[in-house]
Motif scaffolding. Sequence first.
Motif, mmCIF file in Angstrom:
data_model
loop_
_atom_site.group_PDB
_atom_site.id
_atom_site.type_symbol
_atom_site.label_atom_id
_atom_site.label_comp_id
_atom_site.label_asym_id
_atom_site.label_seq_id
_atom_site.Cartn_x
_atom_site.Cartn_y
_atom_site.Cartn_z
ATOM 1 N N ARG A 1 44.189 49.115 33.342
ATOM 2 C CA ARG A 1 44.426 46.928 33.975
ATOM 3 C C ARG A 1 42.829 46.217 34.860
ATOM 4 N N THR A 2 43.081 44.701 34.925
ATOM 5 C CA THR A 2 41.474 44.404 35.066
ATOM 6 C C THR A 2 41.539 44.062 35.925
ATOM 7 N N GLU A 3 41.174 44.375 37.053
ATOM 8 C CA GLU A 3 41.043 44.550 38.791
ATOM 9 C C GLU A 3 39.998 43.039 38.863
ATOM 10 N N VAL A 4 40.325 41.923 39.499
ATOM 11 C CA VAL A 4 39.412 41.054 39.486
ATOM 12 C C VAL A 4 38.866 40.751 41.009
ATOM 13 N N LYS A 5 37.585 41.362 41.249
ATOM 14 C CA LYS A 5 36.696 42.244 42.408
ATOM 15 C C LYS A 5 36.217 40.156 42.790
ATOM 16 N N GLY A 6 36.606 39.194 42.556
ATOM 17 C CA GLY A 6 35.708 38.231 43.036
ATOM 18 C C GLY A 6 35.453 36.731 41.642
ATOM 19 N N PRO A 7 35.674 36.605 41.801
ATOM 20 C CA PRO A 7 36.108 34.827 40.710
ATOM 21 C C PRO A 7 34.776 35.883 39.437
ATOM 22 N N HIS A 8 33.685 36.097 39.251
ATOM 23 C CA HIS A 8 32.850 35.812 38.427
ATOM 24 C C HIS A 8 32.341 38.112 38.182
ATOM 25 N N THR A 9 33.262 38.405 39.082
ATOM 26 C CA THR A 9 33.552 39.785 39.029
ATOM 27 C C THR A 9 34.251 40.809 38.518
ATOM 28 N N ALA A 10 34.780 41.358 37.461
ATOM 29 C CA ALA A 10 35.749 41.636 36.773
ATOM 30 C C ALA A 10 35.554 43.164 36.592
ATOM 31 N N VAL A 11 36.524 44.366 37.104
ATOM 32 C CA VAL A 11 35.968 45.542 36.642
ATOM 33 C C VAL A 11 37.835 46.133 35.999
ATOM 34 N N VAL A 12 37.413 46.760 34.694
ATOM 35 C CA VAL A 12 38.268 47.091 33.222
ATOM 36 C C VAL A 12 38.046 48.226 33.743
#
Length: 547
Positions: free
Chosen positions: A146-157
């Motif tokens: 999954r991809t976690e959206v930590k903020g508008p410009h931070t993506a944790v795959v």
Amino acid sequence: MPTRRSFLHLTAGAAAAVGLTACSGGAAGTAGQGTREGGTLTFATDVEPDVFDPHVSPADIVGVLMRNVFDSLVAQREDGGFEPWLAKKWEVSKDGRAYTFTLREDVRFSDGTPFDAHAVRANFDHIVAPATKSQYAATLIGPYDRTEVKGPHTAVVHLKRPYAPFLHAVSTTYLGFHSPRALREHADELAAGGAASVGTGPFTFTSRVKGQQLTFTRNKAYAWPPASAENKGPAHVERLVVSFLPENATRVGAATSGQADIADALPANRIASLKSQPGLAVLSHDSPGIVYSYFLNTTRAPFDRREARLAVRHAVDTEAITRAVFSGQYRRAWGPLSPSTPGYSKGVENGWGYDPAKANALLDGLGWRTRDGDGYRTKDGKRFSLTLLYVPAFTKAERKTYDTAVQDALKKVGIELVLKPLDAGSYTPVRNRGEYDIIAFAWGGSDPDLLRTVFHSDSQLADGGANGSRLHDPRIDGWLDAATGELDRKQRELLYAKVQERIVAEGYALPAFVGTRQLGVRARAHGVTFDASAWPLFHGAWVDGAR
């Protein structure tokens, strides 16, 4: 036989900076006079995609053409390392199961939609969705969770397990980014290309005339190329026109006459004469990835026996055939990977070669001692006969000539090789059922993890993989599994070296030749470079004057 394009379709800076060579009777590739901005660059190639969505198609040509529309999180360098692109930086968790990407904040899709962490999630989820029916990207993304959206410009795959090839995967066109709006509103149109293909890239996909050409138009807002790109802004040319010219003579003629600025897939037998052509340069780059090889079906006789596999290998003089078919322009291959692929093992070199006496001895030892009236070996009244499947529509003339030369070589030691043509619709189910002795293909790519795609037991053809040898080798599986979880690059390469050397030692495939991408470039065209996969890049290209 097919390249990766046709194989899986049937499942369905400066030049020196990128390791290319230029030979010319003119001055192509050098700076022209006046402005670099404007005009039309025409690129003639031999294959037209049937599907333009890189999330679906495995085709090399889709990777080449749609790179003009779709950007990636990172870019792969020629040395195998990676640099920022849409992601400014990234971090990998200690367990190798999470990749945190910090994204640029100034990137927009050509429809005005911001590129952000939500876009990353939407695209990666689209790739793995069963409805997408991805033929390659879903494999390339590996154990995606999954991809976690930590903020508008931070993506944790998040990954289900460590997967060292992940950065390579996200550097490819196949894991590039559609506008989320296009995914929502035009999902059923993405395969057709055109206006539905909305990315962040240096060009927009303006139009398609099926069977003839594509037109890409400059994205004037573009300002986010890879970190090392010489051109930091929009593309120089106003339009990029791609012409589909499948016939070699027509494509070469377009380049020599000036109808095309750049001609792709130059036939090897024309290279010498083209290099002396005034006003034309030939740019060359060895193609990384799996070399053109003959994959021997190890799940049925005779290739369930190592002796039979080695006999075939010793019977074929790949060095002489390669020299003759390609007019001295290509090199014979020693192992499954091209020497330009990161992780290539020199340990495969010079350990085997043409030895018809050894081939004959091995065949005698297998009991094929008698010959019939046509000179072919027999045992228990049965001829030693092999079948090589191919699809004429996807087999270039030079490769058919090569296959015929292999056929002739095998006949000399008493083996019949039947070249069996099938149409595209018939080929795939026959191949997936394993009803063949040999298939042949090459597979471009710049990561040694291609070995997993082509030789791991979990990569069977019927399951969407490319294991042409239908191989089930626990030692190779173990090394490949270990390599995918190994984050230390040197240790990974040691594991991949073991894989390459065992493939050669066991004769699971017959490596034939190392492919080279050859471009004919007119003197009016400049700035054409290659990426790490030997695919041409047009963002930094320009032409003298307007067209």
